[in-house]
Design a protein around this motif. Structure first.
Motif, PDB file in Angstrom:
ATOM      1  N   PHE A 284      59.776 -30.492  -5.100  1.00 18.04           N
ATOM      2  CA  PHE A 284      59.385 -29.886  -3.828  1.00 18.04           C
ATOM      3  C   PHE A 284      57.868 -29.855  -3.678  1.00 18.04           C
ATOM      4  O   PHE A 284      57.337 -29.139  -2.845  1.00 18.04           O
ATOM      5  N   GLU A 286      55.587 -28.684  -5.642  1.00 17.94           N
ATOM      6  CA  GLU A 286      54.891 -27.516  -6.155  1.00 17.94           C
ATOM      7  C   GLU A 286      54.257 -27.862  -7.496  1.00 17.94           C
ATOM      8  O   GLU A 286      54.869 -28.510  -8.341  1.00 17.94           O
ATOM      9  N   PHE A 293      51.091 -25.850  -3.588  1.00 16.67           N
ATOM     10  CA  PHE A 293      51.791 -27.096  -3.306  1.00 16.67           C
ATOM     11  C   PHE A 293      50.781 -28.206  -2.998  1.00 16.67           C
ATOM     12  O   PHE A 293      49.739 -27.952  -2.385  1.00 16.67           O
ATOM     13  N   LEU A 295      50.289 -31.984  -1.265  1.00 17.60           N
ATOM     14  CA  LEU A 295      50.959 -32.826  -0.274  1.00 17.60           C
ATOM     15  C   LEU A 295      50.131 -34.052   0.080  1.00 17.60           C
ATOM     16  O   LEU A 295      48.977 -34.176  -0.320  1.00 17.60           O
ATOM     17  N   ASN A 313      57.725 -34.983   3.441  1.00 15.68           N
ATOM     18  CA  ASN A 313      57.442 -34.155   2.274  1.00 15.68           C
ATOM     19  C   ASN A 313      56.992 -32.752   2.674  1.00 15.68           C
ATOM     20  O   ASN A 313      57.300 -31.774   1.989  1.00 15.68           O
ATOM     21  N   ALA A 317      58.734 -29.403   1.450  1.00 19.70           N
ATOM     22  CA  ALA A 317      57.942 -28.370   0.778  1.00 19.70           C
ATOM     23  C   ALA A 317      58.035 -27.040   1.504  1.00 19.70           C
ATOM     24  O   ALA A 317      58.134 -25.980   0.879  1.00 19.70           O
TER      25      ALA A 317
END
Length: 330
Positions: A284, A286, A293, A295, A313, A317
């Motif tokens: 996810f 993280e 997180f 990305l 994504n 997330a």
């Protein structure tokens, strides 16, 4: 110290496609735009697209021919540079996103209650979660004056890339990195001068501040506050620094710590290690630091990713952020 600051649900670092899409996904989960903060170092969003894409280049939705079907709330077909930027403009406007430009994040720290403090210079923000979407093209902040080509080999923005010993060096900056640069250079037997343009230091943590002052008292570092540089130039193989008060002095090297950093250095300062494949994240996105997180290109791997992949994504997330950290209305 931070009790009087507003508490955000999520602070997003970077206003490119990944950062913008995560903010829209948060809105779709019922989080008010006033509880979402997007911080962008540049003057405009999607700076990498603006800077590195030629006007005639098509922005492909599915990078390197990889088909990426849209699963999030944002979705982009192959578009011109202008169309892509307009699409993201519209997303910011439609969702009333709170994007603050020219805010370079230089510190993230976790509080005892599990929340995070995100600082840009002297301004700090408290948040339950953090999303970093700064791309892979980050650079340290540079001085406003020109650095002549003749002395670029003696100008540094990272204290560990070049071993410097027994030289006369100047450290420029006023934050924790500047103090740590000075400490490291003193340990390597250099003649260190520390220059900061303001009359007092307010951006350092207590340990770095105290250590710097002690080095000054012991004569190991010449700490000069309220000193600003007008220009630098080459002089007999050394760097001549021209200060704004009219004084001139020569140094062998200059180390700048003016905020900003490469993604690798920035992530490592908050405890996130980078490998050749990128930072370690779970399914996810993280990181090992709970509640942070990563990305966009940061988590896309060495092959890079498409804009639609970044959108997807962010959608994934945000679901995890709601499940694990936030009480999302929807």
């Amino acid at each position: 110290m931070y009790e009087e600051l507003s508490l955000y649900e999520v602070v997003i670092i970077g206003a490119g496609p990944a950062g913008i899409s995560l903010a829209t996904e948060a809105c779709e989960k019922g989080i008010s735009p006033s509880n979402i903060l997007v911080l962008e170092k540049a003057k405009e969003h999607s700076w990498a697209i603006r800077k590195f894409y030629p006007e005639e280049k098509m922005v492909t939705a599915n990078y390197k021919g990889n088909d990426v079907s849209c699963t999030g709330h944002l979705c982009l077909m192959d578009s011109t540079k202008k169309e892509t930027l307009s699409y993201l403009d519209k997303a910011i406007a439609d969702y009333k996103l709170n994007v603050v430009y020219e805010k370079s994040v230089d510190e993230i720290k976790k509080l005892a209650n599990g929340q995070y403090v995100v600082c840009s210079g002297e301004e700090c923000f408290v948040t339950k979660t953090v999303a970093i979407a700064i791309g892979v093209m980050g650079r340290p902040n540079r001085p406003s004056y020109k650095i002549p080509n003749e002395i670029t080999s003696k100008i540094h923005f990272d204290v560990t890339s070049n071993l410097v010993k027994n030289e006369k060096v100047l450290v420029v900056g006023g934050g924790d990195s500047a103090s740590e640069y000075a400490q490291y250079l003193v340990q390597n037997k250099n003649d260190v001068t520390f220059s900061y343009r303001r009359e007092s230091i307010s951006r350092m943590n207590d340990i770095n501040h105290k250590t710097l002052l002690e080095l000054g008292k012991e004569g190991l570092c010449d700490v000069r506050l309220g000193t600003d540089i007008d220009s630098v130039e080459e002089s007999d193989g050394r760097i001549q620094v021209n200060f704004k008060d009219g004084k001139q002095e020569k140094f062998d090297h200059i180390f700048y710590a003016l905020g900003g950093s490469t993604p690798k250095n920035f992530l490592e300062t908050i405890g996130i290690k980078m490998s050749k494949e990128g930072p370690e994240v779970n399914d996810f996105f993280e990181s090992k630091q709970e509640g942070i997180f990563l990305l966009g290109d940061l988590s896309a791997g060495r092959g890079g990713g498409s804009i639609n992949l970044a959108f997807n994504n962010s959608h994934k997330a945000m679901q995890e952020i709601c499940d694990m950290y936030l009480d999302c209305p929807k």
